[in-house]
Design an enzyme around this catalytic site. Structure first.
Site, short mmCIF file in Angstrom:
data_model
loop_
_atom_site.label_atom_id
_atom_site.label_comp_id
_atom_site.label_asym_id
_atom_site.label_seq_id
_atom_site.Cartn_x
_atom_site.Cartn_y
_atom_site.Cartn_z
CE1 TYR A 173 57.63 -31.89 37.13
CE2 TYR A 173 60.02 -32.10 37.17
CZ TYR A 173 58.85 -31.62 37.73
OH TYR A 173 58.89 -30.91 38.90
CB SER A 227 61.98 -28.87 37.89
OG SER A 227 62.76 -29.98 38.24
N1 LIG Z 1 59.51 -31.79 45.26
C1 LIG Z 1 60.47 -31.67 44.38
O1 LIG Z 1 61.54 -32.30 44.47
C2 LIG Z 1 60.31 -30.70 43.23
C3 LIG Z 1 61.45 -30.33 42.52
C4 LIG Z 1 61.33 -29.41 41.48
C5 LIG Z 1 60.10 -28.84 41.19
N2 LIG Z 1 58.99 -29.22 41.89
C6 LIG Z 1 57.74 -28.54 41.56
O2 LIG Z 1 57.15 -27.96 42.71
C7 LIG Z 1 55.72 -27.84 42.54
C8 LIG Z 1 54.94 -28.41 43.72
O3 LIG Z 1 55.58 -29.43 44.23
P1 LIG Z 1 55.76 -29.74 45.77
O4 LIG Z 1 56.96 -30.61 45.80
O5 LIG Z 1 55.70 -28.50 46.62
O6 LIG Z 1 54.50 -30.67 45.95
P2 LIG Z 1 53.53 -31.14 47.11
O7 LIG Z 1 53.24 -32.55 46.81
O8 LIG Z 1 54.05 -30.80 48.47
O9 LIG Z 1 52.26 -30.23 46.84
C9 LIG Z 1 51.58 -30.24 45.64
C10 LIG Z 1 50.22 -29.60 45.89
O10 LIG Z 1 49.61 -29.41 44.64
C11 LIG Z 1 48.24 -29.70 44.77
N3 LIG Z 1 47.69 -30.06 43.46
C12 LIG Z 1 48.01 -31.15 42.71
N4 LIG Z 1 47.29 -31.17 41.59
C13 LIG Z 1 46.52 -30.04 41.60
C14 LIG Z 1 45.55 -29.52 40.71
N5 LIG Z 1 45.24 -30.14 39.56
N6 LIG Z 1 44.94 -28.35 41.03
C15 LIG Z 1 45.23 -27.72 42.19
N7 LIG Z 1 46.13 -28.19 43.09
C16 LIG Z 1 46.77 -29.34 42.79
C17 LIG Z 1 48.21 -30.87 45.73
O11 LIG Z 1 46.94 -31.04 46.33
C18 LIG Z 1 49.30 -30.49 46.73
O12 LIG Z 1 48.77 -29.74 47.80
C19 LIG Z 1 55.44 -28.55 41.23
O13 LIG Z 1 55.33 -27.58 40.21
C20 LIG Z 1 56.65 -29.44 41.03
O14 LIG Z 1 56.83 -29.77 39.69
C21 LIG Z 1 59.07 -30.13 42.90
#
Ligand SMILES: NC(=O)c1ccc[n+]([C@@H]2O[C@H](COP(=O)([O-])OP(=O)(O)OC[C@H]3O[C@@H](n4cnc5c(N)ncnc54)[C@H](O)[C@@H]3O)[C@@H](O)[C@H]2O)c1
Length: 259
Positions: free
Chosen positions: A154, A141
């Protein structure tokens, strides 16, 4: 096809960037194991892929369970016969608090963001070696590149992933196993709503969530949130042979936020 004859794994493939990546990689010729705790949505991702003529299967479980995080690699190898790539994308937003922190919260943050990633990586490396190489991608991130008063836990975890990737890149480069990191900026996914509205984040308490999201998005030079597909594009590049001389990189995909 940019991922022809590639077999691999996308964790958190049921939603957001992971879903976008799984669908895109399959459209580029990859066979994809879609891993998520949400079985119905993981199956939906698979249906989208197969309806378009792609190859995928869903595996549902909690990546914080070590056996599951290791097992996804073996199941993928069993089903596809090979393993070329792993996008260990799942992560946890973690609590905002520092004072009064129960260290159980620290363990949760480290478990999904780092420990589960390590568990899958450990199992993936031997299968990639068998294939003469492979490509591993972690999702950090912008919070893994600079500090934030709202996300110390985080940040610890996401910085840790970059350290892990750089070390593994050096250790396994001689075996043609590349390890990179994508560092998304604020991206329009369900997790973003969780992140900006964590109940212990006093700075945002009582504020309108859509407004908080808009403010976060406007904090980059490009002045908007990322779309999940824009992160998936970067993941596609880093996982594919187009990035054959890139390893140990942490690529910000953040609209210039960290520039
Ligand atoms: N959205 C943002 O702004 C952002 C920014 C930087 C990094 N990230 C990172 O991106 C990644 C995913 O985020 P996203 O925004 O695509 O999220 P999202 O909410 O669209 O999807 C997350 C998915 O992870 C699954 N999940 C959660 N806990 C789990 C577990 N214990 N085991 C298996 N599956 C699990 C959920 O069911 C969901 O389908 C993460 O690593 C997050 O830290 C997100």
């Amino acid at each position: 096809m940019r991922m022809a004859n590639k077999f691999g794994i996308v964790t958190a493939g049921a939603s957001g960037m992971g879903r976008a990546g799984a669908v895109r990689f399959a459209a580029e010729g990859a066979a994809v194991a879609v891993i998520d705790i949400d079985e119905a949505k993981a199956r939906e991702t698979v249906r989208t892929i197969t309806a378009a003529g792609g190859q995928a299967f869903a595996l549902a479980g909690d990546l914080m369970d070590e056996d599951f995080a290791r097992g996804i690699v073996h199941e993928t190898k069993k089903r596809f016969g090979h393993l070329d790539f792993l996008w260990a994308h799942a992560g946890h937003p973690s609590v905002s608090r520092v004072e009064g922190l129960d260290l159980k919260e620290f363990d949760i943050a480290m478990n999904l963001n780092v420990r589960a990633v390590m568990a899958s990586t450990i199992e993936a490396i031997p299968f990639m070696r068998e294939r003469g190489g492979g490509s591993i991608l972690y999702t950090s991130s912008t919070s893994g590149l600079f500090g934030s008063p709202f996300s110390p836990l985080y940040s610890v975890a996401k910085w840790g992933l970059i350290g892990l990737a750089r070390s593994l890149a050096k250790r396994y480069g001689p075996e043609n196993i590349r390890v990179n990191v994508v560092c998304p900026g604020t991206t329009d996914t369900p997790m973003l709503r969780v992140l900006v509205s964590r109940p212990d984040e006093t700075a945002t308490k009582g504020k309108d969530i859509d407004e908080l999201i808009r403010v976060r998005g406007s904090g980059s030079p490009l002045g908007r949130l990322a779309r999940p597909e824009e992160i998936a594009n970067a993941a596609l590049f880093l996982l594919s042979d187009e990035a054959s001389f890139i390893t140990g990189a942490a690529l910000p995909v953040d609209g210039g936020k960290t520039a």
